[in-house]
Motif scaffolding. Sequence first.
Motif, PDB file in Angstrom:
ATOM      1  N   TRP A  81     -40.263 -48.274   6.879  1.00 30.53           N
ATOM      2  CA  TRP A  81     -40.255 -48.886   5.546  1.00 30.53           C
ATOM      3  C   TRP A  81     -38.826 -49.264   5.159  1.00 30.53           C
ATOM      4  O   TRP A  81     -37.898 -48.496   5.414  1.00 30.53           O
ATOM      5  N   ARG A  82     -38.691 -50.430   4.548  1.00 31.56           N
ATOM      6  CA  ARG A  82     -37.419 -50.771   3.918  1.00 31.56           C
ATOM      7  C   ARG A  82     -37.549 -50.344   2.467  1.00 31.56           C
ATOM      8  O   ARG A  82     -38.514 -50.754   1.798  1.00 31.56           O
ATOM      9  N   VAL A  83     -36.646 -49.532   2.005  1.00 27.11           N
ATOM     10  CA  VAL A  83     -36.735 -49.054   0.625  1.00 27.11           C
ATOM     11  C   VAL A  83     -35.424 -49.325  -0.120  1.00 27.11           C
ATOM     12  O   VAL A  83     -34.347 -49.307   0.473  1.00 27.11           O
ATOM     13  N   ARG A  84     -35.565 -49.607  -1.390  1.00 26.60           N
ATOM     14  CA  ARG A  84     -34.402 -49.689  -2.262  1.00 26.60           C
ATOM     15  C   ARG A  84     -34.395 -48.425  -3.114  1.00 26.60           C
ATOM     16  O   ARG A  84     -35.417 -48.051  -3.686  1.00 26.60           O
ATOM     17  N   LEU A  85     -33.266 -47.791  -3.132  1.00 30.01           N
ATOM     18  CA  LEU A  85     -33.162 -46.519  -3.843  1.00 30.01           C
ATOM     19  C   LEU A  85     -32.527 -46.707  -5.216  1.00 30.01           C
ATOM     20  O   LEU A  85     -31.875 -47.724  -5.488  1.00 30.01           O
ATOM     21  N   TYR A  86     -32.719 -45.723  -6.047  1.00 26.49           N
ATOM     22  CA  TYR A  86     -32.184 -45.743  -7.412  1.00 26.49           C
ATOM     23  C   TYR A  86     -30.691 -46.019  -7.429  1.00 26.49           C
ATOM     24  O   TYR A  86     -30.179 -46.735  -8.282  1.00 26.49           O
ATOM     25  N   CYS A  87     -29.995 -45.489  -6.436  1.00 25.44           N
ATOM     26  CA  CYS A  87     -28.539 -45.669  -6.381  1.00 25.44           C
ATOM     27  C   CYS A  87     -28.154 -47.094  -5.981  1.00 25.44           C
ATOM     28  O   CYS A  87     -26.972 -47.440  -5.999  1.00 25.44           O
ATOM     29  N   GLY A  88     -29.152 -47.923  -5.608  1.00 26.62           N
ATOM     30  CA  GLY A  88     -28.864 -49.321  -5.285  1.00 26.62           C
ATOM     31  C   GLY A  88     -28.773 -49.583  -3.789  1.00 26.62           C
ATOM     32  O   GLY A  88     -28.671 -50.738  -3.369  1.00 26.62           O
ATOM     33  N   HIS A  89     -28.811 -48.541  -2.987  1.00 26.91           N
ATOM     34  CA  HIS A  89     -28.727 -48.755  -1.544  1.00 26.91           C
ATOM     35  C   HIS A  89     -30.094 -49.130  -0.973  1.00 26.91           C
ATOM     36  O   HIS A  89     -31.126 -48.666  -1.450  1.00 26.91           O
ATOM     37  N   ILE A  90     -30.033 -50.008   0.035  1.00 29.99           N
ATOM     38  CA  ILE A  90     -31.257 -50.436   0.719  1.00 29.99           C
ATOM     39  C   ILE A  90     -31.216 -49.820   2.106  1.00 29.99           C
ATOM     40  O   ILE A  90     -30.300 -50.102   2.894  1.00 29.99           O
ATOM     41  N   VAL A  91     -32.162 -48.966   2.366  1.00 27.39           N
ATOM     42  CA  VAL A  91     -32.154 -48.230   3.636  1.00 27.39           C
ATOM     43  C   VAL A  91     -33.534 -48.275   4.277  1.00 27.39           C
ATOM     44  O   VAL A  91     -34.506 -48.708   3.665  1.00 27.39           O
ATOM     45  N   GLU A  92     -33.584 -47.825   5.511  1.00 27.31           N
ATOM     46  CA  GLU A  92     -34.860 -47.750   6.216  1.00 27.31           C
ATOM     47  C   GLU A  92     -35.279 -46.290   6.285  1.00 27.31           C
ATOM     48  O   GLU A  92     -34.447 -45.407   6.479  1.00 27.31           O
ATOM     49  N   THR A  93     -36.569 -46.071   6.101  1.00 24.65           N
ATOM     50  CA  THR A  93     -37.066 -44.707   6.224  1.00 24.65           C
ATOM     51  C   THR A  93     -38.399 -44.746   6.967  1.00 24.65           C
ATOM     52  O   THR A  93     -38.948 -45.818   7.203  1.00 24.65           O
ATOM     53  N   ARG A  94     -38.886 -43.600   7.367  1.00 26.07           N
ATOM     54  CA  ARG A  94     -40.134 -43.539   8.128  1.00 26.07           C
ATOM     55  C   ARG A  94     -41.112 -42.591   7.453  1.00 26.07           C
ATOM     56  O   ARG A  94     -40.717 -41.595   6.878  1.00 26.07           O
ATOM     57  N   ARG A  95     -42.369 -42.961   7.582  1.00 27.42           N
ATOM     58  CA  ARG A  95     -43.421 -42.091   7.068  1.00 27.42           C
ATOM     59  C   ARG A  95     -44.549 -42.103   8.090  1.00 27.42           C
ATOM     60  O   ARG A  95     -44.635 -43.011   8.918  1.00 27.42           O
TER      61      ARG A  95
END
Length: 180
Positions: A81-95
């Motif tokens: 998943w590509r996610v945008r976090l509250y802090c503004g960073h766009i990172v990849e995560t897995r589920r």
Amino acid sequence: MRDVTYESHGVPLEEYQLTRKDHREQQSSEDAGRWAKKIIAEKKAEEAADPVLKAHRDEVARRAWKMITSRKTPDHELMRWRVRLYCGHIVETRRHAESARPTFAGASSMQCPECGKDPSYIVAFEPLGLLAEPPKPRKPAPAPTPRPPTRAQLERRLAELEAEVSELRRQAAASGSGDP
Ligand SMILES: [Zn+2]
């Protein structure tokens, strides 16, 4: 594995203005984090006062950890998943691939691998694809189709049958002649 329709929420890569809900969710993630830390601190205090209780809990935790780690999730059961976090960073995560969105089951926030903010609420997400292609189901080998017999084979079989028939005739004639 069942079919999952993966959901999106916003477009992580686009400009994004944090909503009131995002601020609220971030707040509750932080509250939950603080609460968890408080509970852990309380448990630690209990355990310090009661070594038997501590030994028991350690054993339970050890077994639970063993259960969790005994089966590694295969790559084709992991969704990126590509996610945008509250802090503004766009990172990849897995589920796990059975989750239709990455925010299921208490996973609505995560530690940001870029700035370390923990927790950082997931404000937008989109599926990227499985970590690996699922293995193709093995098809059973097709049964060999019987070839039609050749003319030579048919002629040989016919000759065998004719020989059988004349042998039967001969036997019948032999036994017939002996009877009254
Ligand atoms: Zn960050």
